[in-house]
Enzyme design. Structure first.
Site, PDB file in Angstrom:
ATOM      1  N   TYR A  63      39.948  28.480  50.179  1.00  0.00           N
ATOM      2  CA  TYR A  63      38.921  28.017  50.440  1.00  0.00           C
ATOM      3  C   TYR A  63      38.721  27.785  52.249  1.00  0.00           C
ATOM      4  O   TYR A  63      37.612  27.749  52.680  1.00  0.00           O
ATOM      5  CB  TYR A  63      38.496  26.590  49.790  1.00  0.00           C
TER       6      TYR A  63
ATOM      7  N   TYR B 272      45.882  25.718  45.906  1.00  0.00           N
ATOM      8  CA  TYR B 272      44.489  25.594  45.617  1.00  0.00           C
ATOM      9  C   TYR B 272      43.309  25.427  46.657  1.00  0.00           C
ATOM     10  O   TYR B 272      42.262  25.840  46.215  1.00  0.00           O
ATOM     11  CB  TYR B 272      44.182  24.227  44.662  1.00  0.00           C
TER      12      TYR B 272
END
Length: 410
Positions: A264, A260
């Site tokens: 990023y 997850y």
């Protein structure tokens, strides 16, 4: 002194500068008498003003300059080139006349984007593995500021509700929400650990992602606390409940929690493993602009919380030979990149950085322990020390940075 500080603060606000931080008001004011302080801050303020004016004139959004304005990005690149040229002119020399190029040393440190990304992933995987052993589960949270903080809509069109805030003001707001969430959870006796990442929307407005590990029984309460503080302002505006605070509970049977956060990390450092970003731009180019955005505005991109500090871990990795307990097991874990095992050793022995005293080894005299502003300097790192044990030395040389015929202590 306070009256002088108040007047100085008013003057700095007219220049869009923040009052300097210091141990005391007096030492903060001493920074205002330092030419180097003014040079750094004015250079910083100019870059930020250029970017903010570009945002006000609609130049920063998905259809034009992404994340950071073109002129501000060019200023950032110029600073990077100048810093690199300076590093290439410097040499590190120790007392045995061993000499290394500072630029080469920087390339082997976390200043190197590849090393920075790799270390961050190793840490995050270790934190996840450690929490799984503790029976904790993962929660992914995205926190976004209310609409008045965004200069552009997601479509790229002008947002008439924008209050003129710059990215730094929005980041301050996100920090405030996070501090209130952590304080509330601490009062409620709920322990959390994990990592957060701050990145810009297409118009340069920051938002924040959290990867949180906690006891499964506490997940619902953590959500309630995030909603309470994340929606404290303008809770009834359209889309607030849906977009301002978003949650994804992580199912370890379907994939790793690290997945997850991995994208990023990558897209905010060097774009490794990605072809394009969300807006169809080359991931490597977008990553450079995101880094430039964070450096220009002084916004921290990543932060771990609720876990062990990274300093002792990095020092352990410097030791290349077998040592004695209580350090050897932790050293092997660090050397092998097994951060979960290292966390267990750290919890047992409470490792801390060991710093050498301010001592001139040539004369035997105590060196000046204060900086130019009269504040205590932080002593140089010498190694690691465990609770109730002798320190483990990880640094054996005293280095001096030389440029041409002049030298200054490192």
């Amino acid at each position: 002194v306070q009256e002088i500080a108040d007047r100085a603060q008013e003057f700095l606000q007219r220049l869009s500068l923040r009052f300097p931080s210091g141990k005391t008001t007096r030492t903060a004011l001493l920074r205002l008498c330092d030419v180097k302080w003014w040079r750094r801050r004015l250079s910083q303020a100019i870059a930020r003003s250029v970017d903010q004016v570009s945002r006000e004139h609609g130049r920063v959004h998905r259809g034009n300059d992404l994340y950071l304005s073109g002129p501000a990005f060019e200023m950032y690149q110029q600073r990077q080139r100048a810093s690199r040229e300076m590093l290439e002119q410097l040499r590190a020399v120790n007392e045995y006349d061993q000499e290394f190029a500072v630029a080469e040393l920087a390339d082997k440190s976390v200043s190197n984007p590849q090393i920075r990304r790799t270390e961050m992933m190793v840490r995050l995987k270790g934190v996840e593995a450690y929490n799984q052993k503790q029976g904790n589960c993962g929660l992914f949270v995205t926190l976004t500021a209310q609409s008045q903080y965004h200069c552009r809509h997601s479509s790229g069109h002008e947002n008439e509700k924008w209050n003129g805030s710059d990215p730094l003001a929005v980041n301050d707001y996100l920090n405030t929400v996070w501090k209130r969430v952590r304080a509330k959870l601490h009062r409620d006796g709920i322990e959390i650990s994990g990592m957060w990442a701050t990145e810009p929307h297409h118009d340069g407005t920051p938002h924040r992602h959290f990867l949180i590990f906690a006891n499964p029984e506490h997940i619902d309460h953590i959500k309630q606390v995030f909603r309470r503080y994340g929606l404290a302002l303008d809770p009834d505006e359209p889309g607030a409940a849906k977009y301002r605070v978003d949650f994804k509970e992580i199912d370890h049977n379907k994939g790793s929690a690290v997945g997850y956060m991995a994208k990023y990390i990558s897209k905010s450092i060097d774009g490794h493993g990605l072809d394009e970003d969300l807006y169809g731009r080359a991931a490597e180019d977008s990553a450079a602009r995101i880094v430039g955005w964070s450096r220009t505005w002084g916004i921290r991109q990543f932060q771990f919380f609720g876990t062990v500090p990274i300093g002792p871990y990095r020092e352990m990795r410097r030791v290349r030979s077998k040592t004695e307990e209580p350090y050897e097991a932790a050293r092997q874990a660090a050397d092998n990149g097994e951060f979960a095992d290292y966390i267990e050793q750290h919890r047992k022995h409470a490792f801390e950085l060991y710093r050498e005293p301010f001592l001139d080894y040539e004369t035997g005299e105590i060196e000046n322990p204060y900086n130019n502003y009269g504040e205590p300097r932080i002593p140089t790192i010498k190694g690691v020390i465990a609770s109730g044990a002798e320190p483990l030395t990880t640094r054996f040389y005293r280095w001096v940075i030389q440029r041409a015929q002049s030298a200054c202590s490192w």
